[in-house]
Enzyme design. Structure first.
Site, PDB file in Angstrom:
ATOM      1  N   TYR A  52     -16.486  18.773 -12.847  1.00 16.71           N
ATOM      2  CA  TYR A  52     -16.954  17.386 -12.987  1.00 16.71           C
ATOM      3  C   TYR A  52     -17.984  17.063 -11.885  1.00 16.71           C
ATOM      4  O   TYR A  52     -17.750  17.382 -10.704  1.00 16.71           O
ATOM      5  CB  TYR A  52     -15.747  16.446 -12.899  1.00 16.71           C
ATOM      6  CG  TYR A  52     -16.114  14.989 -12.972  1.00 16.71           C
ATOM      7  CD1 TYR A  52     -16.552  14.427 -14.164  1.00 16.71           C
ATOM      8  CD2 TYR A  52     -16.044  14.179 -11.850  1.00 16.71           C
ATOM      9  CE1 TYR A  52     -16.907  13.092 -14.229  1.00 16.71           C
ATOM     10  CE2 TYR A  52     -16.394  12.833 -11.908  1.00 16.71           C
ATOM     11  CZ  TYR A  52     -16.826  12.298 -13.100  1.00 16.71           C
ATOM     12  OH  TYR A  52     -17.181  10.979 -13.162  1.00 16.71           O
TER      13      TYR A  52
ATOM     14  N   ASP B 117      -7.631  20.062 -12.657  1.00 21.00           N
ATOM     15  CA  ASP B 117      -8.043  18.750 -13.151  1.00 21.00           C
ATOM     16  C   ASP B 117      -7.785  18.779 -14.665  1.00 21.00           C
ATOM     17  O   ASP B 117      -8.528  19.408 -15.413  1.00 21.00           O
ATOM     18  CB  ASP B 117      -9.523  18.517 -12.827  1.00 21.00           C
ATOM     19  CG  ASP B 117     -10.008  17.135 -13.289  1.00 21.00           C
ATOM     20  OD1 ASP B 117      -9.404  16.578 -14.233  1.00 21.00           O
ATOM     21  OD2 ASP B 117     -10.999  16.635 -12.729  1.00 21.00           O
TER      22      ASP B 117
ATOM     23  N   ARG C 162       0.857  -1.197   0.000  1.00 18.79           N
ATOM     24  CA  ARG C 162       0.000   0.000   0.000  1.00 18.79           C
ATOM     25  C   ARG C 162       0.893   1.246   0.000  1.00 18.79           C
ATOM     26  O   ARG C 162       0.628   2.221  -0.699  1.00 18.79           O
ATOM     27  CB  ARG C 162      -0.945   0.015   1.212  1.00 18.79           C
ATOM     28  CG  ARG C 162      -1.652   1.351   1.367  1.00 18.79           C
ATOM     29  CD  ARG C 162      -2.860   1.388   2.304  1.00 18.79           C
ATOM     30  NE  ARG C 162      -2.869   0.413   3.355  1.00 18.79           N
ATOM     31  CZ  ARG C 162      -2.135   0.498   4.486  1.00 18.79           C
ATOM     32  NH1 ARG C 162      -1.330   1.534   4.683  1.00 18.79           N
ATOM     33  NH2 ARG C 162      -2.204  -0.453   5.389  1.00 18.79           N
TER      34      ARG C 162
ATOM     35  N   LYS D  60      -9.491   8.090 -18.593  1.00 23.19           N
ATOM     36  CA  LYS D  60      -9.868   8.672 -19.879  1.00 23.19           C
ATOM     37  C   LYS D  60      -8.694   8.586 -20.864  1.00 23.19           C
ATOM     38  O   LYS D  60      -8.252   7.505 -21.174  1.00 23.19           O
ATOM     39  CB  LYS D  60     -10.358  10.101 -19.660  1.00 23.19           C
ATOM     40  CG  LYS D  60     -11.287  10.259 -18.431  1.00 23.19           C
ATOM     41  CD  LYS D  60     -12.639   9.595 -18.581  1.00 23.19           C
ATOM     42  CE  LYS D  60     -13.434   9.494 -17.283  1.00 23.19           C
ATOM     43  NZ  LYS D  60     -13.700  10.739 -16.573  1.00 23.19           N
TER      44      LYS D  60
HETATM   45  C1  LIG Z   1     -14.104  11.027 -15.163  1.00 24.30           C
HETATM   46  C2  LIG Z   1     -13.628  12.264 -14.528  1.00 24.30           C
HETATM   47  C3  LIG Z   1     -13.311  12.311 -13.159  1.00 24.30           C
HETATM   48  C4  LIG Z   1     -13.500  11.125 -12.246  1.00 24.30           C
HETATM   49  O1  LIG Z   1     -12.605  10.107 -12.521  1.00 24.30           O
HETATM   50  P1  LIG Z   1     -12.917   8.549 -12.290  1.00 24.30           P
HETATM   51  O2  LIG Z   1     -11.713   7.895 -12.837  1.00 24.30           O
HETATM   52  O3  LIG Z   1     -14.183   8.244 -13.034  1.00 24.30           O
HETATM   53  O4  LIG Z   1     -13.080   8.376 -10.810  1.00 24.30           O
HETATM   54  C5  LIG Z   1     -12.808  13.491 -12.657  1.00 24.30           C
HETATM   55  N1  LIG Z   1     -12.646  14.594 -13.434  1.00 24.30           N
HETATM   56  C6  LIG Z   1     -12.970  14.587 -14.738  1.00 24.30           C
HETATM   57  C7  LIG Z   1     -12.780  15.837 -15.544  1.00 24.30           C
HETATM   58  C8  LIG Z   1     -13.467  13.438 -15.332  1.00 24.30           C
HETATM   59  O5  LIG Z   1     -13.802  13.446 -16.628  1.00 24.30           O
END
Ligand SMILES: *Cc1c(COP(=O)(O)O)cnc(C)c1O
Length: 385
Positions: free
Chosen positions: A102, A174, A50, A199
């Site tokens: 988000y 982000d 961990r 993504k």
């Molecule tokens: C999908 C997404 C998240 C969340 O991420 P997960 O991997 O689904 O937990 C956060 N910020 C943005 C801009 C996203 O598109």
């Protein structure tokens, strides 16, 4: 040999091979613990997985290098990464976010961190003067998304970082939609960068992962402590898959963006389409600022069909493009923000901010662009009332 070009870094950055065997890929270290050679004597510093795992460490070193940060951290999802970063704050602190942040980030602030006295508030990061006035004595951080989903609003990251730093705030970006290949928030002033690596970074719609990059020793220590304390770490196999995905980020994004530019231009000239939201279009609101801070407009876009189209029929008629949440995979994905990603927002508010029932969000894949356009074309045609 030193190298500083991004496509080389994508492949050779971080820990590029296994020192023990010479394997050109860092192996998947499936182990939960590490033998100690004596009390306090640890080989290469590992003790419990961990706290640290060599496969995860290779990924963490890679993302830190790509973003030009001091250290990277890998988590079991983008939201686990965001959760860990938000845990840097304490009772009484307020975090401002871009207005179209988000949904999951809004939810965790609104329904989880609020229980611990940490308050999230929506702010207008796309408008510096308005943003400056929104900072209060309690504000400790700003979380920026640029472009922000689904209308692809652009925030001037450097200007907002300067305003925030003057007031002593931590700047969090982000960067999920852009990745370090297209936009480097740390060079623009960010203190912390977060990703849903689910993504574009992973890029094949086959895993869920999150990453954090920090810029100071203090943040490195505090995030390492939180990562170990909260425990939402990315497993070794997923870390390996993500490294594999990142190696092709450049070639994938070049194609994603080339496809997006052609599709956006086609939609923009289409009389069945009312509005196109794509920061790579010269007539889009954020074009100039985005051009200043990013390599190009990225690949994500939204568009609105005119009122004489039945949205449900449009989605039913698609043959190639898949109706699904998420984005950034090699396959084209499409969604309906009003009933999917933004369904929890009341209709009046949605309409006011531009998320109408006719709005469609598209994540173009890397298929042949003519096939993607042909699919959109026939579905738009058939959806005419
Ligand atoms: C999908 C997404 C998240 C969340 O991420 P997960 O991997 O689904 O937990 C956060 N910020 C943005 C801009 C996203 O598109």
């Amino acid at each position: 040999m030193s190298y500083d070009k991004v496509n080389t870094k994508l492949i050779h950055g971080g820990i590029p091979m296994d020192e023990y065997t010479g394997a050109v890929n860092v192996p998947v270290y499936l182990t939960s613990t590490f033998k100690q050679d004596g009390l306090g004597v640890r080989r290469r510093g590992y003790e419990y997985a961990r706290t640290g795992n060599p496969t995860r460490e290779a990924l963490e070193a890679l993302i830190a290098e790509l973003d030009g940060g001091l250290a990277g951290f890998a988590f079991s999802s983008g939201l686990a990464a965001i959760d860990t970063v938000l845990s840097l704050f304490k009772e009484g602190d307020e975090i401002l976010t871009s207005e179209n942040v988000y949904g999951g980030t809004f939810r965790i602030l609104d329904q989880v961190f609020s229980h611990f006295g940490i308050k999230g508030r929506l702010a207008h990061t796309e408008d510096p003067a308005r943003f400056a006035a929104e900072i209060s004595d309690q504000t400790k951080a700003v979380l920026i998304e640029s472009p922000a989903n689904p209308l692809m609003e652009i925030t001037d990251i450097r200007t907002i970082s300067d305003i925030a730093h003057e007031k002593g705030l931590t700047v969090i970006v982000d960067n999920t939609f852009m990745t370090p290949y297209l936009q480097k928030p740390i060079e623009l002033g960010a203190d912390i960068v977060v990703y849903s690596a689910t993504k574009y970074l992973a890029g094949h719609s086959d895993l869920v992962a999150g990453l954090v990059v920090v810029t100071t020793e203090e943040l490195k220590e505090r995030v390492a402590f939180l990562q170990n304390s909260k425990g939402a770490v990315l497993p070794p196999f997923d870390s390996w898959l993500l490294i594999r995905g990142i190696k092709t980020l450049g070639v994938r994004l070049d194609r994603h963006v080339a496809n997006a530019e052609k599709i956006a231009a086609w939609l923009d000239e289409n009389s069945d389409v009312k509005t196109v939201y794509y920061p790579g279009l010269k007539n889009s609101a954020g074009y100039e600022i985005n051009k200043k801070q990013a390599r190009n407009g990225g690949a994500m876009m939204s568009f609105e069909l005119t009122e004489d189209h039945d949205i449900a029929v449009f989605f039913e008629q698609l043959r190639l493009i898949m109706l699904a949440e998420s984005l950034g995979g090699v396959e084209s994905l499409i969604c309906h923000p009003a009933s999917m990603t933004h369904a929890s927002i009341p209709k009046e508010i949605r309409e006011k901010v531009g998320i109408t029932d006719q709005l469609i969000r598209l994540s173009p894949g890397i298929e042949d662009v003519d096939d993607i356009i042909a699919d959109l074309d026939q579905a738009i045609w058939k959806s005419r009332k």
